[in-house]
Design an enzyme around this catalytic site. Structure first.
Site, short mmCIF file in Angstrom:
data_model
loop_
_atom_site.label_atom_id
_atom_site.label_comp_id
_atom_site.label_asym_id
_atom_site.label_seq_id
_atom_site.Cartn_x
_atom_site.Cartn_y
_atom_site.Cartn_z
N ASP A 88 0.82 -1.21 0.00
CA ASP A 88 0.00 0.00 0.00
C ASP A 88 0.86 1.26 0.00
OD1 ASP A 88 -2.38 -1.44 0.06
OD2 ASP A 88 -2.38 -1.53 2.24
N THR A 128 6.20 -5.31 -11.68
CA THR A 128 5.65 -6.66 -11.61
C THR A 128 4.17 -6.63 -11.94
OG1 THR A 128 7.28 -7.24 -9.94
CG2 THR A 128 5.38 -8.70 -10.16
N THR A 185 4.37 -18.69 -33.54
CA THR A 185 3.98 -18.68 -32.13
C THR A 185 4.63 -17.56 -31.33
OG1 THR A 185 3.57 -21.06 -32.19
CG2 THR A 185 3.86 -20.06 -30.01
#
Length: 154
Positions: free
Chosen positions: A5, A31, A86
């Site tokens: 936080d 992240t 791919t």
């Protein structure tokens, strides 16, 4: 207040310190991608969290049985909407999907708030910044500015 936080709040404080009375959308590309909304009058509206680019690549590999492990460092040149094989398809899905997500968030923010600025920070900020259709401010030390501001005003 947990560390999870505290970092977004520190980034928002850094935006307030640097940009004063402007409405700010703070995008922290690490992240996770966090979006935090700060009005020029100092009101913090909250935010949103989605998966960062590394997590998106990793999820495709870990949660499927056949897709290879790739990362953004393997992207060469422009990313096409349509992958011919791919690896290109994965890069297109991950990167174009993320760029579209971020640009759509900025679209909605700018449509709703005048006198606004978008600040991009975090480990993937420079990679992401090249694909944002708006003029943005990239500040790698935004959290540091926020912590400095917090200490100065304590």
């Amino acid at each position: 207040l947990s560390l999870h936080d505290a970092l977004p709040i520190s980034a928002v404080m850094g935006a307030k310190f640097l940009f004063g009375s402007q409405n700010c959308l703070v995008i922290d590309a690490g992240t996770c991608i966090t979006y935090d909304y700060l009005l020029g009058n100092g009101d913090y509206l909250g935010g949103a969290i989605s998966m960062g680019i590394g997590m998106r690549y990793r999820a495709l590999n870990e949660f499927t049985s056949k897709l290879p492990s790739l990362n953004k460092e393997e992207v060469e040149g422009e990313i096409d909407d349509i992958g011919g094989h791919t690896a290109e398809a994965i890069h297109s899905g991950v990167c174009i999907g993320l760029f579209d997500e971020v640009n759509a968030r900025i679209d909605r923010f700018k449509a709703k708030y005048d006198n606004s600025i978008v600040i991009l920070t975090g480990g993937d900020a420079n990679f992401l910044a090249k694909h944002i259709k708006y003029e943005i401010f990239v500040e790698p030390l935004l959290v540091h500015y926020g912590l400095y501001h917090a200490i100065q005003t304590a």
